[in-house]
Design an enzyme around this catalytic site. Sequence first.
Site, short mmCIF file in Angstrom:
data_model
loop_
_atom_site.label_atom_id
_atom_site.label_comp_id
_atom_site.label_asym_id
_atom_site.label_seq_id
_atom_site.Cartn_x
_atom_site.Cartn_y
_atom_site.Cartn_z
CB ILE A 13 -0.95 0.00 1.21
CG1 ILE A 13 -1.71 -1.33 1.28
CG2 ILE A 13 -1.94 1.14 1.11
CD1 ILE A 13 -2.67 -1.41 2.43
CB THR A 121 -5.83 -2.70 10.02
OG1 THR A 121 -6.73 -3.74 9.67
CG2 THR A 121 -5.29 -3.02 11.41
CG ASP A 122 -10.98 -3.56 8.56
OD1 ASP A 122 -9.92 -4.23 8.69
OD2 ASP A 122 -11.82 -3.82 7.66
CD GLU A 123 -6.90 -7.88 10.28
OE1 GLU A 123 -6.35 -8.42 11.24
OE2 GLU A 123 -6.69 -8.16 9.10
CE1 TYR A 148 -1.00 -5.83 10.69
CE2 TYR A 148 -3.26 -6.63 10.51
CZ TYR A 148 -2.29 -5.69 10.20
OH TYR A 148 -2.60 -4.62 9.40
CE LYS A 152 -1.30 -1.20 11.65
NZ LYS A 152 -0.22 -0.40 10.99
N PRO A 190 -3.55 -12.06 -4.40
CG PRO A 190 -1.87 -10.57 -3.79
CD PRO A 190 -3.24 -11.00 -3.43
NE ARG A 191 -1.33 -19.75 -0.77
CZ ARG A 191 -1.74 -20.70 0.06
NH1 ARG A 191 -2.72 -20.46 0.92
NH2 ARG A 191 -1.19 -21.88 0.04
CG HIS A 274 -10.34 -17.00 9.55
ND1 HIS A 274 -10.52 -17.87 8.49
CD2 HIS A 274 -10.24 -15.77 9.00
CE1 HIS A 274 -10.54 -17.19 7.36
NE2 HIS A 274 -10.37 -15.91 7.65
P1 NAD Z 1 3.34 -4.85 3.36
O1 NAD Z 1 3.71 -5.98 4.26
O2 NAD Z 1 3.10 -5.09 1.93
O3 NAD Z 1 4.48 -3.72 3.45
C1 NAD Z 1 5.08 -3.34 4.66
C2 NAD Z 1 6.33 -2.55 4.32
O4 NAD Z 1 6.92 -2.11 5.57
C3 NAD Z 1 7.41 -3.35 3.59
O5 NAD Z 1 7.95 -2.60 2.54
C4 NAD Z 1 8.46 -3.63 4.67
O6 NAD Z 1 9.76 -3.77 4.15
C5 NAD Z 1 8.32 -2.38 5.54
N1 NAD Z 1 8.78 -2.59 6.91
C6 NAD Z 1 8.46 -3.63 7.74
N2 NAD Z 1 9.08 -3.48 8.92
C7 NAD Z 1 9.78 -2.31 8.84
C8 NAD Z 1 10.61 -1.61 9.75
N3 NAD Z 1 10.84 -2.07 10.98
N4 NAD Z 1 11.15 -0.44 9.35
C9 NAD Z 1 10.93 0.04 8.09
N5 NAD Z 1 10.17 -0.59 7.20
C10 NAD Z 1 9.59 -1.75 7.56
O7 NAD Z 1 2.10 -4.17 4.07
P2 NAD Z 1 0.81 -3.46 3.42
O8 NAD Z 1 -0.22 -4.48 3.16
O9 NAD Z 1 1.27 -2.55 2.35
O10 NAD Z 1 0.34 -2.61 4.68
C11 NAD Z 1 0.86 -1.28 4.89
C12 NAD Z 1 0.16 -0.66 6.08
O11 NAD Z 1 -1.24 -0.60 5.85
C13 NAD Z 1 0.33 -1.45 7.38
O12 NAD Z 1 0.48 -0.52 8.44
C14 NAD Z 1 -0.96 -2.21 7.53
O13 NAD Z 1 -1.25 -2.46 8.88
C15 NAD Z 1 -1.94 -1.23 6.91
N6 NAD Z 1 -3.17 -1.81 6.33
C16 NAD Z 1 -3.08 -2.81 5.39
C17 NAD Z 1 -4.25 -3.26 4.78
C18 NAD Z 1 -4.21 -4.33 3.71
O14 NAD Z 1 -5.26 -4.72 3.23
N7 NAD Z 1 -3.06 -4.81 3.29
C19 NAD Z 1 -5.49 -2.72 5.16
C20 NAD Z 1 -5.53 -1.72 6.14
C21 NAD Z 1 -4.36 -1.25 6.70
O1 DAU Z 2 -8.73 -5.74 7.04
C1 DAU Z 2 -7.49 -5.17 6.79
C2 DAU Z 2 -6.42 -6.24 6.84
O2 DAU Z 2 -6.55 -7.00 5.65
C3 DAU Z 2 -5.01 -5.66 6.95
O3 DAU Z 2 -4.88 -5.02 8.20
C4 DAU Z 2 -3.94 -6.75 6.83
O4 DAU Z 2 -2.66 -6.17 6.80
C5 DAU Z 2 -4.18 -7.50 5.53
O5 DAU Z 2 -3.25 -8.57 5.40
C6 DAU Z 2 -5.61 -8.03 5.48
O6 DAU Z 2 -5.80 -9.04 6.50
P1 DAU Z 2 -6.61 -10.41 6.18
O7 DAU Z 2 -6.17 -11.40 7.17
O8 DAU Z 2 -8.06 -10.12 6.00
O9 DAU Z 2 -5.99 -10.68 4.70
P2 DAU Z 2 -5.48 -12.01 3.95
O10 DAU Z 2 -5.16 -11.59 2.57
O11 DAU Z 2 -4.46 -12.72 4.73
O12 DAU Z 2 -6.79 -12.91 3.94
C7 DAU Z 2 -8.04 -12.46 3.44
C8 DAU Z 2 -9.07 -13.53 3.70
O13 DAU Z 2 -8.81 -14.67 2.90
C9 DAU Z 2 -9.08 -14.02 5.14
O14 DAU Z 2 -10.42 -14.34 5.51
C10 DAU Z 2 -8.24 -15.31 5.07
C11 DAU Z 2 -8.58 -15.84 3.70
N1 DAU Z 2 -7.54 -16.62 3.00
C12 DAU Z 2 -6.27 -16.13 2.95
C13 DAU Z 2 -5.29 -16.80 2.25
C14 DAU Z 2 -3.87 -16.26 2.18
C15 DAU Z 2 -7.88 -17.79 2.33
O15 DAU Z 2 -9.05 -18.24 2.36
N2 DAU Z 2 -6.92 -18.45 1.62
C16 DAU Z 2 -5.63 -18.01 1.55
O16 DAU Z 2 -4.80 -18.65 0.87
#
Ligand code: NAD
Ligand code: DAU
Length: 332
Positions: A13, A121-123, A148, A152, A190-191, A274
């Site tokens: 992000i 995050t909403d979590e 996690y 947060k 992406p997986r 979960h």
């Molecule tokens: P990501 O895992 O793809 O990226 C995290 C980045 O932080 C990486 O580039 C990593 O190298 C860097 N990082 C990790 N530890 C570090 C450290 N100690 N110092 C400096 N850099 C460090 O994560 P993302 O999915 O892009 O999430 C980014 C932010 O958004 C997080 O704070 C996450 O909680 C929040 N968020 C994610 C989602 C989601 O759906 N992925 C939703 C809501 C909020």
């Molecule tokens: O809600 C925001 C959060 O969304 C962020 O704070 C987190 O950083 C981000 O990783 C994401 O968390 P989730 O746990 O919801 O995301 P994930 O992609 O791991 O999984 C999404 C849903 O899919 C969850 O219900 C678990 C399920 N899942 C995941 C994987 C990897 C599967 O069913 N199969 C899978 O292979």
Amino acid sequence: MSTLLVTGGAGFIGSNFVHYVVANTDYDVIVLDKLTYAGNRASLDGLPEARVRLVEGDIADAALVDSLMPEVDAIVHYAAESHNDNSLNDPSPFVTTNVIGTFTLLEAARRHGKRIHHISTDEVYGDLELDDPNRFTEHTPYNPSSPYSSTKAGSDLLVRAWVRSFGVEATISNCSNNYGPRQHVEKFIPRQITNLIDGVHPKLYGAGLNVRDWIHADDHSSAVLTILEKGRIGETYLIGADGEKNNKEVVELILTLMGEAPDSYEHVNDRPGHDLRYAIDSTKLREELGWAPRFSDFESGLKDTIAWYRENEAWWRPQKAETEAKYARSGQ
Ligand code: NAD
Ligand code: DAU
């Protein structure tokens, strides 16, 4: 403001935010990123060197963070350990980065009088029943489930305390599940896309009925920019785009869009603890700051995301085997 420090800007992000900022504003960006397994230099490819600089380092390194402060006007804090499954296997880096790292940035913001926006995050709100008519709002009590989400939640509470106790100019946003380009292949969407490219069936945890509230990463970026520029100091804003879908529906859509039978997925072991359902009510952000999402069509956003993974195998391939080996060890 002219220069932003974007922590975690080489992650999913964060990198989408940096691309968005370069395309839509005049700000320059310094990215501070540790380049963990989740960070990728290539995610910043194509950005102008005159406007974006990558500093490789840890947000918990107080001296490094301090040294960057004179160069920046505001901090946008994305850096985190972000994956729930990893936090169940080894919570330690989650505490260090998400809690101590955020503390370190807050202290730097306090010493140098810098504005900081904290990405969360909403979590932190726990989960909802499938039939609950309510969605999360800024008033929902914190009730995180995993290592996690609890770290947060801890980081959010630190931000609130630094505003009230020390007058730090901070805002917080809590966003729902993002999708889009440059997301690590450990994450759900992406997986499955990369599994299918490899001829492997998508993997659904448990029955696949858990619900996530999907938002395109660019909509998250536009919301963060809006809060950074117009948000009220000390406030929390929830970010969401009314995108609730259960995991089975998402997998079926990916399969269909990739030309496979919609039922050709496998059920695998469920994630311990979960969360069942997340759902965001983003009325405050929309009414107070005038923000609205632009990606209302999930199917078309997903189609573009699939195309991105097809066209950018060199970006994700190096992560794939190790990620799947990790999942195989937990029967997922
Ligand atoms: P990501 O895992 O793809 O990226 C995290 C980045 O932080 C990486 O580039 C990593 O190298 C860097 N990082 C990790 N530890 C570090 C450290 N100690 N110092 C400096 N850099 C460090 O994560 P993302 O999915 O892009 O999430 C980014 C932010 O958004 C997080 O704070 C996450 O909680 C929040 N968020 C994610 C989602 C989601 O759906 N992925 C939703 C809501 C909020
Ligand atoms: O809600 C925001 C959060 O969304 C962020 O704070 C987190 O950083 C981000 O990783 C994401 O968390 P989730 O746990 O919801 O995301 P994930 O992609 O791991 O999984 C999404 C849903 O899919 C969850 O219900 C678990 C399920 N899942 C995941 C994987 C990897 C599967 O069913 N199969 C899978 O292979």
